[in-house]
Design a protein around this motif. Structure first.
Motif, PDB file in Angstrom:
ATOM      1  N   PHE A 224      35.994 -25.043 -17.679  1.00  0.00           N
ATOM      2  CA  PHE A 224      36.426 -23.841 -17.239  1.00  0.00           C
ATOM      3  C   PHE A 224      36.175 -23.010 -18.641  1.00  0.00           C
ATOM      4  N   ILE A 225      36.347 -23.546 -19.604  1.00  0.00           N
ATOM      5  CA  ILE A 225      36.225 -22.662 -20.828  1.00  0.00           C
ATOM      6  C   ILE A 225      34.901 -22.635 -21.382  1.00  0.00           C
ATOM      7  N   ASN A 226      34.220 -21.637 -21.460  1.00  0.00           N
ATOM      8  CA  ASN A 226      32.897 -21.445 -21.900  1.00  0.00           C
ATOM      9  C   ASN A 226      32.822 -21.215 -23.319  1.00  0.00           C
ATOM     10  N   THR A 227      32.872 -22.199 -24.234  1.00  0.00           N
ATOM     11  CA  THR A 227      32.888 -22.084 -25.379  1.00  0.00           C
ATOM     12  C   THR A 227      32.062 -21.356 -26.105  1.00  0.00           C
ATOM     13  N   GLN A 228      30.921 -21.218 -25.416  1.00  0.00           N
ATOM     14  CA  GLN A 228      29.906 -20.153 -26.183  1.00  0.00           C
ATOM     15  C   GLN A 228      30.248 -18.684 -26.094  1.00  0.00           C
ATOM     16  N   THR A 229      30.648 -18.154 -24.872  1.00  0.00           N
ATOM     17  CA  THR A 229      31.024 -16.949 -24.918  1.00  0.00           C
ATOM     18  C   THR A 229      32.443 -16.508 -25.065  1.00  0.00           C
ATOM     19  N   GLY A 230      33.180 -17.867 -24.809  1.00  0.00           N
ATOM     20  CA  GLY A 230      34.827 -17.514 -25.007  1.00  0.00           C
ATOM     21  C   GLY A 230      35.416 -16.979 -23.507  1.00  0.00           C
ATOM     22  N   HIS A 231      34.541 -16.863 -22.721  1.00  0.00           N
ATOM     23  CA  HIS A 231      35.050 -16.391 -21.315  1.00  0.00           C
ATOM     24  C   HIS A 231      35.498 -17.540 -20.441  1.00  0.00           C
ATOM     25  N   LEU A 232      35.999 -17.443 -19.479  1.00  0.00           N
ATOM     26  CA  LEU A 232      36.211 -18.246 -18.629  1.00  0.00           C
ATOM     27  C   LEU A 232      35.143 -18.622 -17.381  1.00  0.00           C
TER      28      LEU A 232
END
Length: 396
Positions: A224-232
């Motif tokens: 659930f955490i998009n570590t590239q963008t920081g968004h969910l």
């Protein structure tokens, strides 16, 4: 402590009192029991409105949690009222689930087991047990946890499925609401399962539960955490194939602080360190949604490349906690400035100074969004929690 911070704490204490007064005065259903199912934006009661499980569970959590701070017997009594109504009329003793909604005459209306609702029941019941030590509340909370693990947990791919029929069979429509994608695994439900499980662990020190929280946090971290963008990332099928959707600024900033809190309760050091970093990253990218007036926009539609130009009450409440949490983690006062500005925006545009409580929100042109004051989704949970979290976090 700065004078400004002290003033913020004083104002939030007063606002908590105001929120609790509204719900105490306007929402008790003395004719049918429990709480009024719906009050519109003009404070008119909608007669015969169905009563939602999520609303009842959130009232239970709000008054239980607030009692810890206010120590007012009237607040404990409303918590007890919410508990008894949930236990007697929403809890499905036959199949061990929770009715999604009931009619005003207390008969079941929508009998599906929406896991999101079960999670909020656990959240409220465990909070009530913390203040009342009522063994029945703990027993129902544990039963609901066991039912989620038995039926909703995916032992093959991990994570949790969204919804089932009353007798725990597959169901076609999995959605929480009309605006959601009809997918089997969602960020929103996982966020609130882990929130509920963590709250239960505080009052029931069970090793299996602790391990389930750890696995849940690892699953959230992985998918659930998009570590590239920081968004969910918000929606997936059962095999974790993403179904891209909007950027939800409200969920980003809520998850930022709430997941770290759950990691701390889990006592897993690796997860605590990871989620502290995610909290900062997610708060940083949420700044994309801040308007110059201090309000936080609702969502960004990536397909249409346009802002969903609304500022909802709950998004502002979560912004208060999320950005204050980031200030605590970093010591960077620019996050504190966001909190001050957001609270100023809330006071100017979201608080109903005449009748109490918070409006649903405002549109781009500052006109009111004419939706419920109290109802299926309009509950005292987000705004009271924002007050409670900051009251507890600001040390005087």
């Amino acid at each position: 402590m700065s004078i400004q911070l002290k003033q913020l704490k004083t104002e939030l204490s007063a606002e908590l009192d105001s929120i609790l007064k509204y719900w105490s005065k306007h929402t008790l259903d003395n004719e049918n029991g429990g709480f009024i199912g719906q009050i519109d934006c003009n404070d008119h009661i909608i007669a015969n409105a169905e009563k939602g499980a999520v609303l009842n569970a959130r009232i239970l959590w709000t008054f239980s949690s607030s009692y810890k701070v206010t120590k007012k017997e009237s607040h404990r009594k409303i918590a007890q009222r919410a508990f008894e109504f949930l236990a007697d009329h929403f809890y499905d003793a036959e199949f061990g689930g929770l009715f999604w909604s009931i009619n005003v005459d207390k008969t079941p209306k929508d009998t599906k087991n929406q896991i999101y609702a079960l999670a909020f029941a656990i959240y409220g019941l465990s909070e009530y047990y913390a203040i009342a030590k009522d063994e029945k509340a703990l027993e129902i909370a544990i039963n609901l946890y066991l039912k989620i693990q038995e039926h909703s947990y995916d032992p093959i791919n991990k994570g949790y499925f969204e919804a089932f029929t009353r007798d725990w069979q597959p169901i076609d429509d999995l959605r929480l609401s009309d605006k959601d994608a009809n997918e089997k695994k969602t960020m929103n439900t996982h966020l609130h399962i882990v929130e509920a499980y963590a709250n239960l662990l505080k009052v029931w020190k069970d090793k299996k539960l602790q391990n389930d929280i750890t696995e849940l946090l690892e699953t959230i971290e992985k998918y659930f955490i998009n570590t590239q963008t920081g968004h969910l990332r918000l929606f997936f099928d059962e095999n974790w194939i993403e179904k891209p959707d909007v950027i939800s600024y409200g969920h980003d900033i809520e998850a930022a602080w709430l997941l770290l809190q759950c990691a701390e309760i889990s006592e897993n050091q690796t997860l605590i360190e990871n989620y502290a970093q995610y909290a900062i990253q997610m708060a940083e990218v949420t700044k994309e949604g801040l308007d110059t007036d201090g309000g936080l926009w609702y969502e960004f539609d990536t397909k249409k490349n346009e802002l969903v130009a609304e500022k909802h009450w709950w998004v502002q409440a979560e912004a208060l906690i999320g950005f204050y949490n980031t200030y605590q983690l970093t010591g960077d006062k620019s996050y504190l400035d966001i909190v001050y500005k957001n609270w100023k925006f809330i006071k100017k545009h979201i608080l109903d100074k005449q009748n109490g409580e918070w409006f649903w929100g405002i549109n781009r042109d500052y006109s009111l969004i004419e939706k419920d004051k109290a109802g299926f989704w309009k509950c005292p949970y987000h705004n009271s929690r924002a007050c409670l979290e900051l009251i507890n976090r600001i040390k005087t």
